[in-house]
Design a protein around this motif. Structure first.
Motif, mmCIF file in Angstrom:
data_model
loop_
_atom_site.group_PDB
_atom_site.id
_atom_site.type_symbol
_atom_site.label_atom_id
_atom_site.label_comp_id
_atom_site.label_asym_id
_atom_site.label_seq_id
_atom_site.Cartn_x
_atom_site.Cartn_y
_atom_site.Cartn_z
ATOM 1 N N ASP A 62 -19.643 -1.780 -4.877
ATOM 2 C CA ASP A 62 -19.668 -2.971 -4.023
ATOM 3 C C ASP A 62 -18.278 -3.486 -3.675
ATOM 4 N N THR A 63 -17.233 -2.719 -3.961
ATOM 5 C CA THR A 63 -15.863 -3.110 -3.611
ATOM 6 C C THR A 63 -15.737 -3.304 -2.104
ATOM 7 N N VAL A 64 -15.089 -4.399 -1.704
ATOM 8 C CA VAL A 64 -14.865 -4.668 -0.286
ATOM 9 C C VAL A 64 -13.489 -4.108 0.082
ATOM 10 N N ILE A 65 -13.481 -3.178 1.022
ATOM 11 C CA ILE A 65 -12.240 -2.573 1.501
ATOM 12 C C ILE A 65 -11.909 -3.193 2.852
ATOM 13 N N CYS A 66 -10.708 -3.760 2.962
ATOM 14 C CA CYS A 66 -10.298 -4.478 4.170
ATOM 15 C C CYS A 66 -9.049 -3.822 4.749
ATOM 16 N N ASN A 67 -8.944 -3.826 6.059
ATOM 17 C CA ASN A 67 -7.711 -3.347 6.682
ATOM 18 C C ASN A 67 -7.533 -3.972 8.055
ATOM 19 N N GLY A 68 -6.309 -3.943 8.512
ATOM 20 C CA GLY A 68 -6.001 -4.372 9.868
ATOM 21 C C GLY A 68 -5.867 -3.156 10.754
ATOM 22 N N ALA A 69 -4.734 -3.032 11.453
ATOM 23 C CA ALA A 69 -4.548 -1.923 12.391
ATOM 24 C C ALA A 69 -3.284 -1.153 12.051
ATOM 25 N N GLY A 70 -3.354 0.150 12.252
ATOM 26 C CA GLY A 70 -2.206 1.024 12.019
ATOM 27 C C GLY A 70 -2.670 2.399 11.595
ATOM 28 N N SER A 94 -6.967 -5.409 15.684
ATOM 29 C CA SER A 94 -5.987 -6.474 15.487
ATOM 30 C C SER A 94 -5.181 -6.255 14.216
ATOM 31 N N MET A 95 -3.860 -6.302 14.344
ATOM 32 C CA MET A 95 -3.001 -6.240 13.169
ATOM 33 C C MET A 95 -3.110 -7.541 12.390
ATOM 34 N N GLY A 96 -2.828 -7.458 11.098
ATOM 35 C CA GLY A 96 -2.801 -8.644 10.257
ATOM 36 C C GLY A 96 -4.138 -9.059 9.689
ATOM 37 N N TYR A 97 -5.185 -8.303 9.943
ATOM 38 C CA TYR A 97 -6.528 -8.728 9.543
ATOM 39 C C TYR A 97 -6.831 -8.470 8.072
ATOM 40 N N GLY A 98 -6.306 -7.388 7.507
ATOM 41 C CA GLY A 98 -6.732 -6.946 6.186
ATOM 42 C C GLY A 98 -6.515 -7.963 5.086
ATOM 43 N N LEU A 99 -5.335 -8.574 5.027
ATOM 44 C CA LEU A 99 -5.035 -9.522 3.945
ATOM 45 C C LEU A 99 -5.931 -10.759 4.002
ATOM 46 N N ALA A 133 -7.143 -4.981 0.087
ATOM 47 C CA ALA A 133 -6.605 -4.931 1.446
ATOM 48 C C ALA A 133 -5.639 -3.759 1.516
ATOM 49 N N VAL A 134 -5.907 -2.828 2.417
ATOM 50 C CA VAL A 134 -4.973 -1.734 2.670
ATOM 51 C C VAL A 134 -4.254 -2.080 3.964
ATOM 52 N N CYS A 135 -2.935 -2.249 3.865
ATOM 53 C CA CYS A 135 -2.156 -2.782 4.980
ATOM 54 C C CYS A 135 -0.969 -1.878 5.290
ATOM 55 N N GLY A 136 -0.537 -1.893 6.526
ATOM 56 C CA GLY A 136 0.741 -1.311 6.882
ATOM 57 C C GLY A 136 1.829 -2.339 6.697
ATOM 58 N N ASP A 137 3.078 -1.919 6.782
ATOM 59 C CA ASP A 137 4.172 -2.867 6.579
ATOM 60 C C ASP A 137 4.256 -3.879 7.715
ATOM 61 N N GLY A 138 4.222 -3.412 8.959
ATOM 62 C CA GLY A 138 4.202 -4.345 10.079
ATOM 63 C C GLY A 138 2.911 -5.145 10.112
ATOM 64 N N ASP A 139 1.832 -4.503 9.804
ATOM 65 C CA ASP A 139 0.504 -5.132 9.757
ATOM 66 C C ASP A 139 0.483 -6.274 8.744
ATOM 67 N N PHE A 140 0.991 -6.037 7.547
ATOM 68 C CA PHE A 140 0.933 -7.031 6.476
ATOM 69 C C PHE A 140 1.683 -8.306 6.859
ATOM 70 N N LEU A 141 2.873 -8.153 7.436
ATOM 71 C CA LEU A 141 3.692 -9.332 7.696
ATOM 72 C C LEU A 141 3.233 -10.130 8.910
ATOM 73 N N MET A 142 2.205 -9.667 9.605
ATOM 74 C CA MET A 142 1.603 -10.512 10.635
ATOM 75 C C MET A 142 0.962 -11.757 10.011
ATOM 76 N N THR A 143 0.391 -11.596 8.823
ATOM 77 C CA THR A 143 -0.300 -12.705 8.151
ATOM 78 C C THR A 143 0.053 -12.755 6.668
ATOM 79 N N GLY A 144 1.200 -12.198 6.291
ATOM 80 C CA GLY A 144 1.554 -12.081 4.881
ATOM 81 C C GLY A 144 1.630 -13.399 4.145
ATOM 82 N N GLN A 145 1.856 -14.497 4.883
ATOM 83 C CA GLN A 145 1.934 -15.802 4.229
ATOM 84 C C GLN A 145 0.610 -16.203 3.583
ATOM 85 N N GLU A 146 -0.502 -15.554 3.991
ATOM 86 C CA GLU A 146 -1.786 -15.900 3.376
ATOM 87 C C GLU A 146 -1.900 -15.372 1.949
ATOM 88 N N PHE A 147 -0.908 -14.599 1.497
ATOM 89 C CA PHE A 147 -0.864 -14.261 0.075
ATOM 90 C C PHE A 147 -0.721 -15.540 -0.748
#
Length: 563
Positions: free
Chosen positions: A384-392, A417-422, A439-453
């Motif tokens: 039941d693990t939820v796997i999340c990702n954005g774009a890349g 859309s980039m930034g979705y996974g986190l 959340a599996v993220c790319g480097d550019g992808d992560f920093l689109m919404t990285g502040q939500e960490f």
């Protein structure tokens, strides 16, 4: 309240919150703003959890993810002007992904309209083409009516986002109005004649394929479709980023039709003599650029099932159009009977064998860190693990090689859309702290919404974010090398130490620079009990599972005309 009791006078904000409570809302996401302080004050007297986010795009994406997981509208509150435009990314995701969502936007007072007051925006004009419905409330007394309609619009037919603007003075206005009843969406059931015609088409077929997509699904509906596939020994594919709609470990599963699709699956769909599309729209990505079937005549007996009649025949003219929600159609499949002899058993077995061969083991990639290690780790997590990702490009490894085995385990935007996974992982973990969320993220992808960490840390949402860092916008670099080989411009990134970034917020951080470090770092991240980032330094050459950046460049250069 009985018919003779007059409703007590309340502020517009209190009426709004009471309407949300009547519709079972227990959580909202947002960034606070002075334009809707009255709503925040009214929420303070309830048990509704208001998740304070760090940027409106992250808040809207969390609300969208909540809508995907629950099937009920995800609720988001943002302030006027830049707050609303920041949130537009989440609205676009909800629209293209057919996700129920309601975005409430604070607005200037009614008396200031048309003067370009501070942060004034015409929300009907801005969000009208982007959302399923955009409206501004002009009277506090109409709040129950309009918000109830918003729930119904967001939920019924093809679900989608609704944007509601809330003028400040409407929120403070006093009105005596009764509450509206809770909204339950209407289910559109297929007719008996439609299901009998479907049965006749199946009996006449030799090479049928079913494709599942879209929304209005739930765990019960997925189980019903799985039983149907078993009874008919039917190969089942899923649409782009809808892999949770059919268990990948089932013998009938034939794969997904997204980016990096199995060429043998594409060939099989083109060879089919009956295609049943249930719930989805067969947009640009799953249709492989609208090349999979003919338009408007698909060129094959084509059954399209969708909850919105406007989607039936919008692009492909079906042999049989069934106007039904996914859940209702799945339930009705119990009455469809297979022929005495199934003519396509070998067809289904070959489809399954092709899927297994395509997804069994990721090939080795360039560099000391292997993405195959991550895929094997994800496969070993709870079902039941939820796997999340954005774009890349990093997402290709997840979509092709991970095996989604249960409904409600995939959060990924079909809008790309980039930034979705986190933020999606944060929303999933807050909703159910007992479930694992990655959340599996790319480097550019992560920093689109990285502040939500920071939001994850604040709410104790112990997600694990795997940041795959290749120092560039990899997908764009890939296209750049194809079109303008050896002319790199505007796609290189200089990244921070993402593990240190995690620790700065109070989370756990680990860095992976060799393959031997991968599993210990992931183990430590999950054991930490706090939000975690695993910073994976991937060789830039590992641009996709099947090619390197230099090989892509050399091929493009070789194809260019001399001189």
């Amino acid at each position: 309240m009985n018919a003779t009791t007059s409703p007590a006078p309340r502020t517009g904000a209190r009426i709004l919150v009471d309407t949300l409570l009547a519709n079972g809302v227990t959580r909202a996401f947002g960034v606070p703003g002075e334009s809707y302080l009255d709503v925040l004050d009214a929420l303070a007297d309830t048990k509704v959890e208001f998740v304070v986010c760090r940027q409106e795009s992250g808040a809207a994406m969390m609300a969208e993810a909540s809508g995907k997981l629950t099937g009920r509208p995800g609720i988001c509150f943002v302030t006027r002007g830049p707050g609303s435009t920041n949130a537009s990314a989440g609205v676009h995701i909800a629209q293209q992904d057919s996700t129920p969502m309601i975005l409430f936007v604070g607005q200037i007072s009614r008396s200031m309209r048309g003067r370009e007051a501070f942060q004034e925006v015409d929300y009907r004009a801005v969000f009208g083409p982007l959302a399923k419905w955009a409206v501004e409330i002009d009277e506090a007394a109409r709040i129950p009516e309009i918000v109830s309609r918003a729930f119904r619009v967001a939920l019924q037919g093809r679900p989608g986002p609704v944007v509601i603007a809330l003028p400040e003075d409407v929120l403070s206005e006093i009105a005596a109005v009764p509450d509206a009843p809770a909204v339950e969406p209407a289910e559109t059931w297929p007719g008996l004649a439609d299901m009998m015609r479907l049965q006749r088409l199946l009996w006449a077929a030799k090479r049928p394929v079913m494709i599942l997509g879209g929304t209005r699904w739930n765990e019960k509906a997925v189980a019903a479709v799985t039983r149907f596939a078993e009874r008919f020994d039917l190969p089942v594919a899923v649409s782009f980023r809808r892999q949770m709609l059919f268990p990948a470990d089932h013998a009938c599963f034939a794969g997904d039709i997204g980016f990096s699709v199995n060429p043998k699956l594409v060939a099989r769909l083109k060879e089919a003599d009956l295609v049943i599309l249930a719930g989805g729209r067969l947009g640009e990505v799953p249709s492989q650029g609208y090349s999979l079937f003919g338009i408007p005549d698909p060129g094959v007996p084509f059954v399209h099932v969708h909850a919105d009649p406007d989607e039936l025949g919008r692009v492909y003219q079906p042999t049989l159009a069934i106007n039904a929600s996914s859940g209702a159609f799945a339930a009705a499949l119990e009455g469809v009977q297979p022929p005495q002899e199934l003519a396509w058993r070998a067809w289904r077995e070959a489809a399954r064998a092709d899927y297994l061969a395509w997804t069994e083991e990721p090939p080795a990639n360039a560099g000391p860190v292997q993405m195959a290690t991550l895929v094997r780790y994800l496969r070993g997590l709870p079902k039941d693990t939820v796997i999340c990702n954005g774009a890349g490009n990093f997402a290709i490894w997840v979509h092709r090689f991970h095996r989604f085995r249960a409904y409600g385990t995939q959060l990924a935007p079909t809008s790309g859309s980039m930034g979705y996974g986190l933020p999606a992982a944060v929303a999933a973990k807050i909703a159910d702290p007992a479930r694992t969320a990655v959340a599996v993220c790319g480097d550019g992808d992560f920093l689109m919404t990285g502040q939500e960490f920071a939001t994850a840390v604040q709410y104790g949402a112990a997600i694990v974010a795997v940041v795959v860092d290749n120092g560039m916008y990899g997908t764009i670099r890939m296209h750049q090398e194809r079109e303008y080989p050896a002319r790199v411009f505007g796609t290189t990134l200089r990244n921070p130490d993402f593990a240190a970034y995690a620790r700065a917020f109070g989370g756990f951080g680990a860095t992976v620079e060799t393959d031997a470090q991968f599993v210990p770092a992931l183990d430590a991240a999950f054991a930490a009990g706090v939000p975690a980032i695993v910073h994976v330094k991937l060789d830039p050459e590992a641009i996709t599972p099947t090619t390197s950046l230099s090989a892509l460049r050399e091929k493009a250069l070789a194809a260019r005309p001399a001189g």
